[in-house]
Write an enzyme that holds these catalytic residues in place. Structure first.
Site, PDB file in Angstrom:
ATOM      1  N   ARG A 111      33.135  26.898 -36.610  1.00  0.00           N
ATOM      2  CA  ARG A 111      32.655  25.874 -37.531  1.00  0.00           C
ATOM      3  C   ARG A 111      31.528  26.485 -38.352  1.00  0.00           C
ATOM      4  NH1 ARG A 111      29.260  21.944 -33.389  1.00  0.00           N
ATOM      5  NH2 ARG A 111      27.848  23.544 -32.654  1.00  0.00           N
ATOM      6  N   ASN A 149      26.269  18.096 -40.157  1.00  0.00           N
ATOM      7  CA  ASN A 149      25.865  18.240 -38.767  1.00  0.00           C
ATOM      8  C   ASN A 149      24.921  19.428 -38.645  1.00  0.00           C
ATOM      9  OD1 ASN A 149      26.379  17.374 -35.901  1.00  0.00           O
ATOM     10  ND2 ASN A 149      26.850  19.553 -35.724  1.00  0.00           N
ATOM     11  N   GLU A 150      23.726  19.162 -38.154  1.00  0.00           N
ATOM     12  CA  GLU A 150      22.780  20.227 -37.824  1.00  0.00           C
ATOM     13  C   GLU A 150      22.685  21.306 -38.902  1.00  0.00           C
ATOM     14  OE1 GLU A 150      23.717  21.635 -33.876  1.00  0.00           O
ATOM     15  OE2 GLU A 150      22.651  19.949 -32.996  1.00  0.00           O
ATOM     16  N   GLU A 320      21.814  13.259 -30.540  1.00  0.00           N
ATOM     17  CA  GLU A 320      22.702  13.961 -29.608  1.00  0.00           C
ATOM     18  C   GLU A 320      21.891  14.431 -28.420  1.00  0.00           C
ATOM     19  OE1 GLU A 320      24.968  17.371 -30.794  1.00  0.00           O
ATOM     20  OE2 GLU A 320      25.519  16.463 -32.705  1.00  0.00           O
ATOM     21  N   GLU A 368      34.503  23.780 -27.238  1.00  0.00           N
ATOM     22  CA  GLU A 368      33.538  23.111 -26.358  1.00  0.00           C
ATOM     23  C   GLU A 368      34.226  22.206 -25.330  1.00  0.00           C
ATOM     24  OE1 GLU A 368      29.458  23.229 -28.905  1.00  0.00           O
ATOM     25  OE2 GLU A 368      30.752  21.498 -29.295  1.00  0.00           O
ATOM     26  N   PHE A 370      34.497  22.406 -22.221  1.00  0.00           N
ATOM     27  CA  PHE A 370      33.752  22.155 -20.984  1.00  0.00           C
ATOM     28  C   PHE A 370      32.345  21.605 -21.241  1.00  0.00           C
ATOM     29  CE2 PHE A 370      37.014  25.087 -19.323  1.00  0.00           C
ATOM     30  CZ  PHE A 370      37.545  24.221 -18.366  1.00  0.00           C
ATOM     31  N   HIS A 371      32.099  21.198 -22.487  1.00  0.00           N
ATOM     32  CA  HIS A 371      30.817  20.532 -22.751  1.00  0.00           C
ATOM     33  C   HIS A 371      30.878  19.147 -22.111  1.00  0.00           C
ATOM     34  CE1 HIS A 371      27.404  18.779 -24.813  1.00  0.00           C
ATOM     35  NE2 HIS A 371      27.089  19.979 -25.269  1.00  0.00           N
TER      36      HIS A 371
HETATM   37  C1  GLA Z   1      25.221  20.519 -31.276  1.00  0.00           C
HETATM   38  C2  GLA Z   1      26.325  20.039 -32.164  1.00  0.00           C
HETATM   39  C3  GLA Z   1      27.464  19.437 -31.406  1.00  0.00           C
HETATM   40  C4  GLA Z   1      27.792  20.246 -30.183  1.00  0.00           C
HETATM   41  C5  GLA Z   1      26.568  20.374 -29.336  1.00  0.00           C
HETATM   42  C6  GLA Z   1      26.829  21.153 -28.078  1.00  0.00           C
HETATM   43  O1  GLA Z   1      24.238  19.622 -31.070  1.00  0.00           O
HETATM   44  O2  GLA Z   1      25.891  19.134 -33.139  1.00  0.00           O
HETATM   45  O3  GLA Z   1      28.569  19.394 -32.277  1.00  0.00           O
HETATM   46  O4  GLA Z   1      28.255  21.507 -30.560  1.00  0.00           O
HETATM   47  O5  GLA Z   1      25.579  21.053 -30.055  1.00  0.00           O
HETATM   48  O6  GLA Z   1      25.693  21.191 -27.260  1.00  0.00           O
END
Ligand code: GLA
Length: 676
Positions: A111, A149-150, A320, A368, A370-371
């Protein structure tokens, strides 16, 4: 504008229905209702599902999802999916793929693989944003927008170089000023034409510090423009909906979060601790205090104040967090039962209007997989989902909690100082603004103090003590701000490497730290950076790490001296009385025990008392206050039962408390306090 902060505490997280067949969606909504989830952010990475080919939109699935959520009473922060362009975009616009400092062009496959300074990317991002705004700006499920996002990517491509030159011209005006700011007389770097300036790509040896610093600033501004472009499109479609983006924290992030805070309708932060021991709780408290500081900064500096009926100006949102695992280098640590609740309530205690998570349901595949998730691979019959339901119930019981967080200590945070200290030509790679900030915060956290964070220039009324942790860049205005604070009776604690350089990272002359020398009543001639495993000894039996200095007094008194070695008997920690104010200076990083003793002394002299002086060590205590009403959060981070003297009504169990609250190991309590 109806803010998320106007209603009950927000609870939910990233919801990715595009990863699941339709049959799962109704179960999702049923489970969300069971857990009390009331806000989900949808579509964060769904670009290729929304626009499978250029200009061809497939909104039917999202229509269905939003209708389902709305029928289930779950509000939606609809995301713009621009953090993950689809494969077709990268193929059509290879020039929009990012280039590293080494000149390597990255390829699609993860991404965030785009250059945010490239027109093709920005245009495509605005197109999908506009399409979403046109279709959903008045959908009844919508509570607001979650842009991107971020933000945090950088690039070194030719588009970036051109944009960088334009930015530099706007910042410096002409090349003379730029050459002066960057001290290009060193190593024959004088620029005689804008075209000669590139991004700070990989080069033979040390890069120019001014060049690097401006590149970080440029990216912060460029990403901010990418955000505000989208925000303005979304606002135009429906001015009643709030717009924000989720901050990612970390020293590597080229984003000045304070500056950005004035452009979002609500500061929203992602937080993932990286320590598995009590460091996780220390980091959680700091992240929350940072978020609150940016929110307060925004309330002071925002051009048009966003309406926030009922909520304190310092309210923010945890956008988050991880329901379960803590990710450490190479290993995921499973959070102990109850830890998700404690982390979430720690954020709420410190001003977050709720707790959101990444993510709702754990996917079967993808990077992700296994997140952790609120609905883990095991499904709803799981410890994590039971804790999810319990947290939802707890947040509902805290609906009445409001008001500002009580804090009489503030820590100064400065993005540019953090960037400048990372230049490879510094006397040591160890000093780090965030690390120094975390050290002071940690010590104060253990001593039971709640800290606010402030940006240079913010109002300081009400703060009895101000900590300046390696704020390396101090311009004349900031120096005046600090002087004003101490002269008005404030108690300042400055650490080494504060005030050494100006806003362009040029060293100020005449002895360190020149910008603060007079205020601190000291003058340092030489630095003595220490090796990672090395320390200096102090005459009170303590040790100092990371840094030491040849320090001479010019008005201050010695509190602690170095002992042994070349610095023997020289001042290490000093105190300068200025009228009714005091300015302390720490020329080394004392071990935590000594640091705590010093800060306790400074705090006592400043009249700062812990939130709950009788609370045992390991119980985090935070107070929220609104006029006469107050709420006390008690979080037991120890493995033992703990008792805290208090009176009021414990809200999670609706139990009156006459004398003391008993907290089971890892337990939490929130009291509506009785007055008097
Ligand atoms: C970030 C991203 C999420 C995800 C988490 C994983 O905060 O915004 O999409 O990848 O990390 O911890």
């Amino acid at each position: 504008m109806l803010m998320w902060t106007d209603g009950p505490l927000c609870y939910g997280g990233d919801y990715n229905p595009e990863q699941w067949p339709e049959q799962v969606w109704s179960e999702d909504v049923a489970l969300m209702r069971q857990a009390g989830v009331n806000l989900v952010t949808v579509g964060v990475f769904a670009w290729s599902r929304l626009e499978p080919a250029p200009g061809r939109y497939t909104f039917d699935w999202l229509d269905q999802v939003l209708d389902l959520l709305h029928a289930g009473g779950v509000r939606v922060a609809l995301a713009t999916p621009t953090a993950s362009p689809p494969p077709w975009f990268s193929l059509a616009h290879p020039g929009a793929l990012p280039v590293t400092a080494d000149g390597i062009r990255l390829h699609h496959g993860s991404r965030d693989t785009y250059c945010a300074a490239t027109p093709a990317y920005r245009e495509a991002a605005l197109r999908i944003t506009t399409a979403l705004a046109d279709r959903y700006a008045h959908h009844p499920a919508l509570a607001g927008w979650h842009v991107h996002n971020e933000y945090g990517t950088t690039c070194h491509c030719e588009h970036t170089a051109r944009a960088f030159r334009r930015w530099l011209a706007a910042r410096h005006g002409d090349l003379t000023a730029l050459n002066d700011a960057w001290v290009t007389s060193f190593w024959s770097q004088h620029y005689s034409d804008w075209a000669q300036i590139s991004t700070p790509r990989a080069t033979q040896y040390l890069p120019n510090p001014g060049h690097l610093l401006d590149f970080r600033r440029f990216w912060s501004d460029t990403l901010l423009t990418a955000y505000t472009e989208q925000r303005d499109r979304l606002r135009a479609a429906n001015p009643a909906l709030p717009v924000t983006t989720n901050y990612v924290l970390g020293g590597w992030v080229p984003v000045d979060h304070a500056r950005w805070a004035t452009e979002v309708d609500l500061v929203a932060v992602d937080h993932y601790p990286s320590a598995v021991d009590q460091g996780a709780e220390e980091q959680t408290a700091l992240a929350a205090d940072l978020a609150r500081g940016w929110a307060r900064h925004a309330a002071v500096h925002r051009r048009s104040a966003a309406p926030r009926a009922g909520a304190a100006a310092s309210t923010w949102l945890l956008m988050e967090s991880a329901p379960n695992q803590i990710h450490t280098a190479g290993r995921m640590h499973t959070k102990e039962p109850g830890r998700m609740m404690r982390h979430s309530l720690a954020h709420v205690a410190r001003g977050s209007h709720g707790a959101l998570f990444f993510q709702w349901r754990a996917p079967v595949g993808g990077a992700e997989r296994f997140h952790s998730a609120l609905v883990p691979h095991a499904g709803a019959d799981s410890r994590v989902f039971r804790e999810t339901v319990a947290l939802g119930a707890a947040l509902r019981r805290l609906t009445e909690v409001r008001g500002d967080v009580e804090a009489s200590v503030a820590l100064v945070v400065d993005a540019a100082s953090a960037w400048a200290l990372r230049h490879p030509g510094m006397p040591s790679t160890l000093p780090d603004h965030h690390d120094e900030l975390a050290a002071a915060h940690r010590v104060l956290w253990h001593a039971g103090h709640t800290c606010d964070t402030v940006t240079p220039g913010d109002p300081l009324d009400g703060y009895r003590m101000l900590v300046l942790p390696a704020v390396y860049l101090v311009d004349d205005t900031t120096a005046g701000w600090l002087r004003g604070y101490v002269h008005a009776g404030g108690h300042l604690v400055a650490t080494y490497l504060s005030g050494v350089a100006d806003e362009h990272a040029r060293v100020r002359l005449g002895g360190y730290p020149a910008a603060l020398r007079e205020l601190l009543g000291v003058r340092a001639e030489e630095f003595h950076p220490l090796a990672e495993d090395d320390h200096v000894r102090l005459d009170d039996g303590a040790t100092g790490r990371i840094w030491a200095e040849t320090l001479r007094l010019s008005g201050a008194d010695t509190v602690v001296s170095y002992t042994g070695g070349v610095l023997d008997a020289m001042p290490a920690v000093t105190r300068h009385r200025v009228g009714t104010g005091t300015a302390w200076y720490l020329s080394t990083r004392p071990d935590d025990t000594t640091y705590r003793r010093l800060l306790d002394t400074a705090a006592r002299a400043a009249g700062v008392t812990p939130v709950c002086p009788d609370a045992p060590e390991g119980v985090e205590t935070v107070r929220r206050r609104d006029g006469d009403a107050s709420w006390l959060f008690l979080l037991n981070h120890t493995d033992h039962e703990q008792h805290v003297p208090a009176r009021g009504v414990e809200l999670l169990t609706a139990t009156p408390v006459e004398r003391a609250v008993t907290l089971p190991p890892g337990g939490v309590a929130v009291l509506r306090e009785h007055k008097g």
